[in-house]
Design an enzyme around this catalytic site. Structure first.
Site, PDB file in Angstrom:
ATOM      1  N   TYR A   7       0.851  -1.197   0.000  1.00  0.00           N
ATOM      2  CA  TYR A   7       0.000   0.000   0.000  1.00  0.00           C
ATOM      3  C   TYR A   7       0.878   1.236   0.000  1.00  0.00           C
ATOM      4  O   TYR A   7       1.850   1.315   0.761  1.00  0.00           O
ATOM      5  CB  TYR A   7      -0.887  -0.004   1.249  1.00  0.00           C
TER       6      TYR A   7
ATOM      7  N   ASP B  67       9.181   2.768  -0.019  1.00  0.00           N
ATOM      8  CA  ASP B  67       8.141   3.408   0.766  1.00  0.00           C
ATOM      9  C   ASP B  67       8.372   2.998   2.224  1.00  0.00           C
ATOM     10  O   ASP B  67       7.965   1.923   2.654  1.00  0.00           O
ATOM     11  CB  ASP B  67       6.768   2.955   0.263  1.00  0.00           C
TER      12      ASP B  67
ATOM     13  N   LYS C  59       4.204   8.787   8.926  1.00  0.00           N
ATOM     14  CA  LYS C  59       4.000   8.201  10.248  1.00  0.00           C
ATOM     15  C   LYS C  59       5.032   8.696  11.277  1.00  0.00           C
ATOM     16  O   LYS C  59       4.917   9.820  11.716  1.00  0.00           O
ATOM     17  CB  LYS C  59       3.888   6.679  10.131  1.00  0.00           C
TER      18      LYS C  59
HETATM   19  C1  LIG Z   1       0.185   4.610   5.836  1.00  0.00           C
HETATM   20  C2  LIG Z   1       0.954   4.325   4.592  1.00  0.00           C
HETATM   21  C3  LIG Z   1       0.936   5.178   3.483  1.00  0.00           C
HETATM   22  C4  LIG Z   1      -0.011   6.336   3.371  1.00  0.00           C
HETATM   23  O1  LIG Z   1       0.232   7.304   4.332  1.00  0.00           O
HETATM   24  P1  LIG Z   1      -0.965   8.315   4.713  1.00  0.00           P
HETATM   25  O2  LIG Z   1      -0.312   9.277   5.637  1.00  0.00           O
HETATM   26  O3  LIG Z   1      -2.038   7.477   5.327  1.00  0.00           O
HETATM   27  O4  LIG Z   1      -1.415   8.947   3.445  1.00  0.00           O
HETATM   28  C5  LIG Z   1       1.797   4.923   2.445  1.00  0.00           C
HETATM   29  N1  LIG Z   1       2.618   3.873   2.470  1.00  0.00           N
HETATM   30  C6  LIG Z   1       2.660   3.019   3.515  1.00  0.00           C
HETATM   31  C7  LIG Z   1       3.626   1.889   3.503  1.00  0.00           C
HETATM   32  C8  LIG Z   1       1.813   3.201   4.599  1.00  0.00           C
HETATM   33  O5  LIG Z   1       1.796   2.318   5.589  1.00  0.00           O
END
Ligand SMILES: *Cc1c(COP(=O)(O)O)cnc(C)c1O
Length: 424
Positions: free
Chosen positions: A141, A236, A264
């Protein structure tokens, strides 16, 4: 009706599904969500005054638990002098320097969410390479931008929406989907699309289909393939950054990507994220280069104050907190295993799986028993432990989880998993 359910009923009248992000609605576990009144260290309190040991931790940002005093004061001091200027402030540079120091990135651009960070990093990769197509992995994701919702991530997986309505087919067609932990599937896409692939974007530890660690050699093989075919490698690290090691998964696995996405933890619990990487590439971002990306609230002073304090605290304590996080994660892992439930774990990031064996791929993940998970979830809640309300999410352990609470959680795990282990 309890207060959480009353608030949920009110919310549903004016907010779709009553929530501002789908997984919060508890659909996968078939009950009403808890509305949260507050949190302190490793505990949250709901609107009815019930307390829980929290392993959602805002889905990862809270490495030092809720309401960490140093972070709260840094924000409080900052907001007294204004909430937003839309002009640069000195602390943004300090935060960028902290990110570079930890990760080996050379330049940083601050944004507001992980979604934005990934979306912008991909635009940059396209601008830099002059190519349009990208490769992502099934089950990874990267936020909810068009073109990255071509196969399910966490929220979608849960909601049984294999795709999102509203994403133009033409956008989706620019994204090629490979299988996680399957180097050959990546190679095949490169070979089938010569000179067309701008980047490979990956969660270096998949954590949005439950935790699925990279198999030995998988990340180095992505590095090699990107180099061979002239594509950029984007990690990511929105979840893994500052969590699986001070320098994130890149440090833990010894593979340096061209670009990183952070979110995060980097925002300390505030809406802040970043993309970062090699200077030569980052210099393509406007106003220096031709890749446009902007934000009214980007580098917001309050968010920067939280993120900067978070990264300073981590840097000061990194020699002690990562071994500590590892230990706490291992305690929880042992409790699941003792109950006959397989676990994937990387440091303080772990997921139990109600399956015969711990998954290595998205395909494996889908064979897990969703009913067993729902039962486990409710039993944990009854025992005062709040875990993610979906089988496709991680448990997040913080530096503030006490030994006592980890012990209580292990007892809850033993009771909650009774009779649920697949094959038991
Ligand atoms: C949470 C998440 C996102 C998206 O971040 P948001 O701040 O919710 O837009 C993207 N990549 C990973 C791996 C994530 O866990």
């Amino acid at each position: 009706m309890n207060e959480s359910s009353r608030l949920f009923a009110e919310a549903k009248k004016v907010i779709p599904g009553g929530v501002n992000s789908p997984v919060r609605a508890f659909r996968a576990v078939g009950r009403d969500p808890l509305f949260i009144a507050g949190g302190y260290k490793d505990v949250i309190e709901d609107a009815d005054g019930n307390r829980y040991i929290d392993y959602v931790m805002s889905w990862g940002p809270l490495l030092f638990g809720h309401a960490k005093e140093e972070i709260v004061s840094a924000v409080a001091e900052t907001v007294k002098r204004g909430l937003s200027f839309g002009a640069p402030t000195g602390r943004e540079t300090a935060l960028a320097e902290e990110i570079c120091f930890a990760t080996g990135a050379e330049m940083v651009r601050l944004v507001n969410s992980g979604t934005e960070a990934c979306m912008s990093a991909i635009r940059l990769a396209r601008g830099y390479t002059g190519r349009d197509k990208i490769i992502k992995f099934e089950g990874c994701y990267h936020g909810h931008s068009d073109g990255l919702l071509v196969k399910a991530g966490s929220g979608c997986l849960t909601g049984a929406m294999p795709d999102s309505a509203g994403v133009p087919a033409a956008y989706a067609a620019q994204t090629l989907v490979a299988r996680y932990n399957d180097t050959e599937s990546v190679k095949a896409l490169f070979e089938a699309n010569p000179g067309e692939i701008a980047c490979v974007i990956a969660e270096p530890v998949a954590a949005n289909m439950g935790v699925v660690p990279p198999e030995e050699g998988f990340l180095p093989s992505l590095r090699k393939l990107c180099d061979r075919y002239g594509a950029l490698l984007i990690f990511d690290e929105v979840i893994t950054g500052f969590r699986v090691a001070y320098g994130g998964a890149a440090e833990r696995y010894g593979v340096l990507p061209d670009l990183f996405a952070f979110g995060k933890i980097v925002g300390g619990g505030m809406p802040l994220a970043a993309y970062a990487g090699r200077r030569e590439i980052m210099r393509c971002v406007a106003p220096v280069g031709k890749v446009y990306q902007a934000g009214t609230l980007s580098g917001n002073p309050a968010a920067v104050a939280a993120g900067l304090k978070m990264l300073e605290l981590i840097r000061e304590r990194k020699d002690s907190i990562y071994p500590l996080l590892e230990e706490k994660g291992a305690d929880l892992e042992r409790a699941f295993r003792a109950a006959g439930v397989p676990v994937n774990r990387v440091g303080s990031l772990l997921s139990p799986f109600f399956a015969k064996a711990a998954p290595k791929s998205y395909e494996d993940v889908q064979r897990c028993d969703a009913h067993a998970f729902a039962a486990y979830f409710s039993r944990m809640l009854e025992r005062g432990v709040y875990v993610a309300p979906s089988p496709f999410e991680a448990m997040f352990v913080s530096a503030e989880h006490t030994k006592d609470h980890i012990g209580k959680t292990c007892e809850a795990i033993a009771q909650a998993c009774e009779g649920l282990a697949v094959g038991s």
